[in-house]
Design a protein around this motif. Structure first.
Motif, short mmCIF file in Angstrom:
data_model
loop_
_atom_site.label_atom_id
_atom_site.label_comp_id
_atom_site.label_asym_id
_atom_site.label_seq_id
_atom_site.Cartn_x
_atom_site.Cartn_y
_atom_site.Cartn_z
N ILE A 127 29.54 -16.48 -23.64
CA ILE A 127 29.56 -16.26 -22.19
C ILE A 127 28.14 -16.38 -21.65
CG2 ILE A 127 30.08 -14.55 -20.41
CD1 ILE A 127 32.17 -13.40 -22.42
N ALA A 128 28.01 -16.99 -20.51
CA ALA A 128 26.70 -17.12 -19.86
C ALA A 128 26.77 -16.48 -18.48
CB ALA A 128 26.31 -18.59 -19.75
N ALA A 129 25.66 -15.92 -18.03
CA ALA A 129 25.60 -15.30 -16.71
C ALA A 129 24.17 -15.41 -16.20
CB ALA A 129 26.03 -13.84 -16.79
N THR A 130 24.00 -15.20 -14.92
CA THR A 130 22.66 -15.30 -14.34
C THR A 130 21.85 -14.04 -14.58
OG1 THR A 130 23.50 -14.54 -12.21
CG2 THR A 130 23.39 -16.93 -12.57
N THR A 131 22.47 -12.94 -14.94
CA THR A 131 21.74 -11.69 -15.18
C THR A 131 22.11 -11.14 -16.56
OG1 THR A 131 23.48 -10.46 -14.05
CG2 THR A 131 21.53 -11.06 -12.76
N GLU A 132 21.86 -11.92 -17.58
CA GLU A 132 22.21 -11.51 -18.94
C GLU A 132 21.18 -10.57 -19.54
OE1 GLU A 132 24.49 -14.93 -21.26
OE2 GLU A 132 22.51 -15.55 -20.59
N VAL A 133 21.66 -9.66 -20.38
CA VAL A 133 20.78 -8.81 -21.19
C VAL A 133 21.12 -8.95 -22.67
CG1 VAL A 133 20.26 -7.16 -19.36
CG2 VAL A 133 22.24 -6.79 -20.81
N VAL A 134 22.28 -9.52 -22.95
CA VAL A 134 22.72 -9.78 -24.32
C VAL A 134 23.75 -10.91 -24.24
CG1 VAL A 134 24.62 -8.08 -24.30
CG2 VAL A 134 23.52 -8.66 -26.47
N ARG A 135 23.78 -11.75 -25.26
CA ARG A 135 24.78 -12.82 -25.29
C ARG A 135 26.07 -12.25 -25.85
NH1 ARG A 135 22.11 -17.05 -26.68
NH2 ARG A 135 22.10 -17.62 -24.50
N ILE A 136 27.19 -12.47 -25.16
CA ILE A 136 28.50 -11.97 -25.58
C ILE A 136 29.40 -13.16 -25.85
CG2 ILE A 136 30.53 -10.63 -24.92
CD1 ILE A 136 28.66 -8.95 -23.14
N THR A 137 30.08 -13.12 -27.00
CA THR A 137 31.01 -14.18 -27.37
C THR A 137 32.33 -13.53 -27.76
OG1 THR A 137 29.17 -15.50 -28.23
CG2 THR A 137 31.39 -16.15 -28.92
N ALA A 138 33.43 -14.02 -27.19
CA ALA A 138 34.76 -13.50 -27.52
C ALA A 138 35.16 -13.96 -28.91
CB ALA A 138 35.77 -13.99 -26.48
N LEU A 139 35.71 -13.02 -29.69
CA LEU A 139 36.11 -13.31 -31.06
C LEU A 139 37.56 -12.94 -31.31
CD1 LEU A 139 33.12 -11.71 -33.03
CD2 LEU A 139 33.39 -14.11 -32.36
N ASP A 140 38.15 -13.57 -32.32
CA ASP A 140 39.47 -13.21 -32.84
C ASP A 140 39.29 -13.04 -34.34
OD1 ASP A 140 42.19 -12.77 -33.19
OD2 ASP A 140 42.68 -14.90 -33.22
N GLN A 141 39.80 -11.95 -34.89
CA GLN A 141 39.63 -11.72 -36.32
C GLN A 141 40.30 -12.83 -37.11
OE1 GLN A 141 40.06 -7.70 -37.67
NE2 GLN A 141 40.82 -8.38 -39.64
N ASN A 142 39.60 -13.35 -38.11
CA ASN A 142 40.13 -14.40 -38.97
C ASN A 142 41.18 -13.78 -39.88
OD1 ASN A 142 40.61 -16.63 -40.51
ND2 ASN A 142 38.49 -16.97 -41.07
#
Length: 151
Positions: A127-142
């Motif tokens: 996920i990208a945003a204009t006011t990021e403080v950490v990079r967040i990525t959506a996951l699904d358990q393998n």
């Protein structure tokens, strides 16, 4: 926005110091065919290219609604559940692509050692945003067989 950037940089530092305390590895899915290990009789998949190994955190959903089960195309039943997790990495880490594999390789708390070797699939690019403080990525358990690294 100089004031906001200063505030956000302080938040970034706090998050990297206090939240991103485990080591995660992000790899591309393997492109080569599996090879039969004659001593175990198991197919072994080659490792994909490593995109990132470093500080990170994996967080699970906190509500029952975070787990969903939906049918795939042309099938009236759900084949497996989708477990919603989040990967957090520093802003300077690469953006993981869809279907990249995330594995926990080291934990800060020995009580969480059972997470080592578990893997998740990136549902979408980070996920990208204009006011990021950490990079967040959506996951699904393998949930496929062999999704846990052999240690």
């Amino acid at each position: 926005m100089a004031g906001l950037d200063g505030i956000l940089s302080g938040v970034v530092t706090w998050i990297e110091t206090n939240l991103l305390v485990d080591t995660v590895r992000i790899t591309l899915p393997p492109t080569d065919d599996p090879v039969l290990n004659r001593s175990t009789g198991q197919l072994e998949y080659p490792e994909g290219e490593t995109l990132y190994e470093g500080l990170g955190a994996v967080q699970g959903g906190i509500a029952q609604s975070e787990v969903s089960s939906i049918p795939t195309a042309n099938q009236p039943w759900a084949q497996e559940t989708h477990s919603r997790y989040r990967l957090m990495t520093p802003l300077d880490a690469p953006i993981p692509p869809k279907d990249a594999i995330v594995t926990v390789v080291q934990v800060h708390n020995p009580a969480r050692a059972d997470l080592i070797g578990r893997s998740w699939l990136c549902q979408d690019p980070g996920i990208a945003a204009t006011t990021e403080v950490v990079r967040i990525t959506a996951l699904d358990q393998n949930q496929t067989a062999g999704s846990r690294l052999q240690t």
